[in-house]
Motif scaffolding. Structure first.
Motif, PDB file in Angstrom:
ATOM      1  N   ALA A  20       0.797  -1.225   0.000  1.00  0.00           N
ATOM      2  CA  ALA A  20       0.000   0.000   0.000  1.00  0.00           C
ATOM      3  C   ALA A  20       0.837   1.286   0.000  1.00  0.00           C
ATOM      4  O   ALA A  20       0.506   2.233  -0.726  1.00  0.00           O
ATOM      5  CB  ALA A  20      -0.964   0.000   1.186  1.00  0.00           C
ATOM      6  N   PRO A  21       1.921   1.372   0.776  1.00  0.00           N
ATOM      7  CA  PRO A  21       2.710   2.612   0.738  1.00  0.00           C
ATOM      8  C   PRO A  21       3.287   2.919  -0.643  1.00  0.00           C
ATOM      9  O   PRO A  21       3.477   4.086  -0.989  1.00  0.00           O
ATOM     10  CB  PRO A  21       3.839   2.329   1.741  1.00  0.00           C
ATOM     11  CG  PRO A  21       3.274   1.307   2.671  1.00  0.00           C
ATOM     12  CD  PRO A  21       2.426   0.438   1.798  1.00  0.00           C
ATOM     13  N   LEU A  22       3.546   1.890  -1.431  1.00  0.00           N
ATOM     14  CA  LEU A  22       4.087   2.088  -2.780  1.00  0.00           C
ATOM     15  C   LEU A  22       3.006   2.418  -3.795  1.00  0.00           C
ATOM     16  O   LEU A  22       3.229   3.199  -4.723  1.00  0.00           O
ATOM     17  CB  LEU A  22       4.800   0.817  -3.258  1.00  0.00           C
ATOM     18  CG  LEU A  22       6.224   0.550  -2.795  1.00  0.00           C
ATOM     19  CD1 LEU A  22       6.695  -0.775  -3.381  1.00  0.00           C
ATOM     20  CD2 LEU A  22       7.155   1.665  -3.243  1.00  0.00           C
ATOM     21  N   THR A  23       1.864   1.802  -3.646  1.00  0.00           N
ATOM     22  CA  THR A  23       0.845   1.863  -4.702  1.00  0.00           C
ATOM     23  C   THR A  23      -0.087   3.062  -4.597  1.00  0.00           C
ATOM     24  O   THR A  23      -0.786   3.381  -5.550  1.00  0.00           O
ATOM     25  CB  THR A  23       0.002   0.579  -4.691  1.00  0.00           C
ATOM     26  OG1 THR A  23      -0.622   0.422  -3.403  1.00  0.00           O
ATOM     27  CG2 THR A  23       0.864  -0.642  -4.971  1.00  0.00           C
ATOM     28  N   SER A  24      -0.093   3.729  -3.456  1.00  0.00           N
ATOM     29  CA  SER A  24      -1.024   4.846  -3.280  1.00  0.00           C
ATOM     30  C   SER A  24      -0.392   6.194  -3.591  1.00  0.00           C
ATOM     31  O   SER A  24      -1.092   7.134  -3.987  1.00  0.00           O
ATOM     32  CB  SER A  24      -1.576   4.852  -1.852  1.00  0.00           C
ATOM     33  OG  SER A  24      -0.512   4.933  -0.912  1.00  0.00           O
ATOM     34  N   ASP A  25       0.927   6.324  -3.413  1.00  0.00           N
ATOM     35  CA  ASP A  25       1.593   7.600  -3.651  1.00  0.00           C
ATOM     36  C   ASP A  25       1.894   7.808  -5.133  1.00  0.00           C
ATOM     37  O   ASP A  25       2.168   6.860  -5.869  1.00  0.00           O
ATOM     38  CB  ASP A  25       2.905   7.669  -2.866  1.00  0.00           C
ATOM     39  CG  ASP A  25       2.681   7.654  -1.366  1.00  0.00           C
ATOM     40  OD1 ASP A  25       1.572   8.030  -0.936  1.00  0.00           O
ATOM     41  OD2 ASP A  25       3.609   7.251  -0.629  1.00  0.00           O
ATOM     42  N   ALA A  26       1.865   9.056  -5.568  1.00  0.00           N
ATOM     43  CA  ALA A  26       2.201   9.384  -6.953  1.00  0.00           C
ATOM     44  C   ALA A  26       3.714   9.331  -7.149  1.00  0.00           C
ATOM     45  O   ALA A  26       4.479   9.632  -6.236  1.00  0.00           O
ATOM     46  CB  ALA A  26       1.683  10.778  -7.295  1.00  0.00           C
ATOM     47  N   ILE A  27       4.135   8.913  -8.335  1.00  0.00           N
ATOM     48  CA  ILE A  27       5.551   8.846  -8.670  1.00  0.00           C
ATOM     49  C   ILE A  27       5.741   9.405 -10.078  1.00  0.00           C
ATOM     50  O   ILE A  27       4.772   9.722 -10.768  1.00  0.00           O
ATOM     51  CB  ILE A  27       6.087   7.403  -8.613  1.00  0.00           C
ATOM     52  CG1 ILE A  27       5.390   6.528  -9.679  1.00  0.00           C
ATOM     53  CG2 ILE A  27       5.931   6.804  -7.223  1.00  0.00           C
ATOM     54  CD1 ILE A  27       6.061   5.186  -9.890  1.00  0.00           C
ATOM     55  N   THR A  28       6.993   9.519 -10.485  1.00  0.00           N
ATOM     56  CA  THR A  28       7.312   9.895 -11.854  1.00  0.00           C
ATOM     57  C   THR A  28       7.672   8.653 -12.638  1.00  0.00           C
ATOM     58  O   THR A  28       8.524   7.867 -12.197  1.00  0.00           O
ATOM     59  CB  THR A  28       8.483  10.890 -11.891  1.00  0.00           C
ATOM     60  OG1 THR A  28       8.120  12.063 -11.163  1.00  0.00           O
ATOM     61  CG2 THR A  28       8.824  11.273 -13.326  1.00  0.00           C
ATOM     62  N   VAL A  29       7.026   8.431 -13.768  1.00  0.00           N
ATOM     63  CA  VAL A  29       7.259   7.237 -14.579  1.00  0.00           C
ATOM     64  C   VAL A  29       7.794   7.658 -15.945  1.00  0.00           C
ATOM     65  O   VAL A  29       7.157   8.437 -16.661  1.00  0.00           O
ATOM     66  CB  VAL A  29       5.970   6.415 -14.769  1.00  0.00           C
ATOM     67  CG1 VAL A  29       6.218   5.244 -15.722  1.00  0.00           C
ATOM     68  CG2 VAL A  29       5.466   5.909 -13.428  1.00  0.00           C
ATOM     69  N   GLY A  30       8.959   7.142 -16.290  1.00  0.00           N
ATOM     70  CA  GLY A  30       9.511   7.367 -17.617  1.00  0.00           C
ATOM     71  C   GLY A  30       9.500   6.075 -18.397  1.00  0.00           C
ATOM     72  O   GLY A  30       9.839   5.018 -17.862  1.00  0.00           O
ATOM     73  N   GLY A  31       9.079   6.148 -19.654  1.00  0.00           N
ATOM     74  CA  GLY A  31       9.012   4.925 -20.447  1.00  0.00           C
ATOM     75  C   GLY A  31       9.049   5.212 -21.924  1.00  0.00           C
ATOM     76  O   GLY A  31       9.184   6.361 -22.362  1.00  0.00           O
ATOM     77  N   CYS A  32       8.944   4.157 -22.707  1.00  0.00           N
ATOM     78  CA  CYS A  32       9.010   4.236 -24.164  1.00  0.00           C
ATOM     79  C   CYS A  32       7.799   4.992 -24.717  1.00  0.00           C
ATOM     80  O   CYS A  32       6.663   4.519 -24.601  1.00  0.00           O
ATOM     81  CB  CYS A  32       9.079   2.830 -24.744  1.00  0.00           C
ATOM     82  SG  CYS A  32       9.004   2.773 -26.541  1.00  0.00           S
ATOM     83  N   THR A  33       8.056   6.132 -25.327  1.00  0.00           N
ATOM     84  CA  THR A  33       6.953   6.940 -25.850  1.00  0.00           C
ATOM     85  C   THR A  33       6.471   6.455 -27.215  1.00  0.00           C
ATOM     86  O   THR A  33       5.487   6.969 -27.737  1.00  0.00           O
ATOM     87  CB  THR A  33       7.373   8.413 -25.932  1.00  0.00           C
ATOM     88  OG1 THR A  33       8.579   8.515 -26.702  1.00  0.00           O
ATOM     89  CG2 THR A  33       7.600   8.983 -24.546  1.00  0.00           C
ATOM     90  N   HIS A  34       7.166   5.460 -27.781  1.00  0.00           N
ATOM     91  CA  HIS A  34       6.670   4.845 -29.010  1.00  0.00           C
ATOM     92  C   HIS A  34       5.550   3.853 -28.693  1.00  0.00           C
ATOM     93  O   HIS A  34       4.623   3.674 -29.480  1.00  0.00           O
ATOM     94  CB  HIS A  34       7.800   4.128 -29.751  1.00  0.00           C
ATOM     95  CG  HIS A  34       8.826   5.051 -30.333  1.00  0.00           C
ATOM     96  ND1 HIS A  34       8.568   5.853 -31.428  1.00  0.00           N
ATOM     97  CD2 HIS A  34      10.105   5.309 -29.967  1.00  0.00           C
ATOM     98  CE1 HIS A  34       9.647   6.563 -31.714  1.00  0.00           C
ATOM     99  NE2 HIS A  34      10.590   6.255 -30.841  1.00  0.00           N
ATOM    100  N   CYS A  35       5.669   3.204 -27.527  1.00  0.00           N
ATOM    101  CA  CYS A  35       4.683   2.190 -27.131  1.00  0.00           C
ATOM    102  C   CYS A  35       3.602   2.748 -26.216  1.00  0.00           C
ATOM    103  O   CYS A  35       2.509   2.184 -26.140  1.00  0.00           O
ATOM    104  CB  CYS A  35       5.384   1.029 -26.435  1.00  0.00           C
ATOM    105  SG  CYS A  35       6.575   0.144 -27.463  1.00  0.00           S
ATOM    106  N   TYR A  36       3.917   3.833 -25.497  1.00  0.00           N
ATOM    107  CA  TYR A  36       2.978   4.369 -24.513  1.00  0.00           C
ATOM    108  C   TYR A  36       2.750   5.863 -24.744  1.00  0.00           C
ATOM    109  O   TYR A  36       3.701   6.629 -24.884  1.00  0.00           O
ATOM    110  CB  TYR A  36       3.492   4.132 -23.088  1.00  0.00           C
ATOM    111  CG  TYR A  36       3.593   2.663 -22.753  1.00  0.00           C
ATOM    112  CD1 TYR A  36       2.470   1.938 -22.346  1.00  0.00           C
ATOM    113  CD2 TYR A  36       4.808   1.982 -22.874  1.00  0.00           C
ATOM    114  CE1 TYR A  36       2.559   0.587 -22.062  1.00  0.00           C
ATOM    115  CE2 TYR A  36       4.895   0.630 -22.588  1.00  0.00           C
ATOM    116  CZ  TYR A  36       3.772  -0.066 -22.190  1.00  0.00           C
ATOM    117  OH  TYR A  36       3.850  -1.402 -21.911  1.00  0.00           O
ATOM    118  N   ALA A  37       1.488   6.241 -24.759  1.00  0.00           N
ATOM    119  CA  ALA A  37       1.136   7.649 -24.899  1.00  0.00           C
ATOM    120  C   ALA A  37       1.432   8.387 -23.593  1.00  0.00           C
ATOM    121  O   ALA A  37       1.558   7.771 -22.530  1.00  0.00           O
ATOM    122  CB  ALA A  37      -0.350   7.779 -25.249  1.00  0.00           C
ATOM    123  N   ASP A  38       1.527   9.699 -23.680  1.00  0.00           N
ATOM    124  CA  ASP A  38       1.749  10.497 -22.472  1.00  0.00           C
ATOM    125  C   ASP A  38       0.651  10.242 -21.447  1.00  0.00           C
ATOM    126  O   ASP A  38       0.897  10.246 -20.233  1.00  0.00           O
ATOM    127  CB  ASP A  38       1.796  11.981 -22.824  1.00  0.00           C
ATOM    128  CG  ASP A  38       3.051  12.366 -23.603  1.00  0.00           C
ATOM    129  OD1 ASP A  38       4.033  11.579 -23.559  1.00  0.00           O
ATOM    130  OD2 ASP A  38       3.049  13.427 -24.249  1.00  0.00           O
TER     131      ASP A  38
END
Length: 234
Positions: A20-38
């Motif tokens: 729960a402490p990991l899944t409830s807080d907001a984080i910054t996610v960087g990933g492949c922008t060819h496969c995933y939209a903003d």
């Protein structure tokens, strides 16, 4: 004793609590922008319980290189991935799921999270063994839990001790798979074939004896065992 299916539900709920402490807080996610939209990346940065199932499935399947910080993202998504997997709603190769967890370094996660995941594996395994036919193929479940824990032995021990009709029918199914074209002689599990299954499966099957697996199959396993033990001559 609590029935196996209820134990699985309880274990999955406990997994949610542990993470729960990991899944409830907001984080910054960087990933492949060819496969995933903003918009996908933005969704992944919010509460995990708000991420759509199809995006969870995509994360579970995509290669490590799609993410700036794969271990952190995968750890955060683990409760959702595992719940979908254990309830037969994640149509991703079981061996791949296990291999990704190992790559994410789950063995080094905090103890409460590791323990909660291991409890899910135990509950899922027992639940599977107590229902035939069930929602999941026995070898898919066994591959997930054995590759992720790097051993078959504790899971095979539970199988041997589960003397129910369902467990024996699952064993029949597995033997059909293992003995087809003598796959058992070189059987490896995991998406990258990282676990040598033969070395643990053969002695275990022999320990079950002909009374449990049938005389014909026992003879075949014995033949495989002797073939492995014989020296190779050029």
């Amino acid at each position: 004793m609590t029935d196996p299916h209820r134990r699985l539900r309880n274990a999955l709920d406990a997994l949610d609590v542990a993470f729960a402490p990991l899944t409830s807080d907001a984080i910054t996610v960087g990933g492949c922008t060819h496969c995933y939209a903003d918009s996908d990346l933005a969704t992944l940065e919010g509460p995990v319980d708000q991420v759509p199932d199809d995006l969870i499935s995509s994360i579970a399947a995509k290669s490590v290189g799609h993410w700036d910080d794969f271990p952190a993202l995968h750890r955060r998504m683990t409760p959702r991935i595992v719940r979908l997997l254990a309830t037969d709603q994640l149509h991703v190769d079981h061996g791949l799921i296990a291999s990704r967890l190992v790559t994410a370094g789950w063995h080094d996660w905090p103890v409460p999270q590791r323990d909660a995941l291991e409890q899910v594996w135990h509950a899922w395994w027992r639940s599977t063994l107590h229902e035939h036919p069930g929602p999941a193929y026995i070898m898919g479940v066994l591959e997930t839990i054995s590759v992720s824990t790097r051993t078959l032995t504790p899971w095979l021990t539970i199988w041997a001790d589960t003397r129910t009709e369902a467990a024996d029918r699952h064993l029949d199914d597995a033997l059909d798979d293992w003995l087809f074209e003598t796959r058992l002689t070189t059987l490896r599990l995991g998406f990258y074939d990282e676990l040598d299954a033969t070395v643990e499966l053969v002695p275990w099957l022999l320990s079950l004896g002909a009374a449990r697996i049938g005389a014909t199959r026992f003879f075949e396993v014995e033949r495989i065992s002797l073939g492995q033990a014989m020296p190779h001559h050029s």
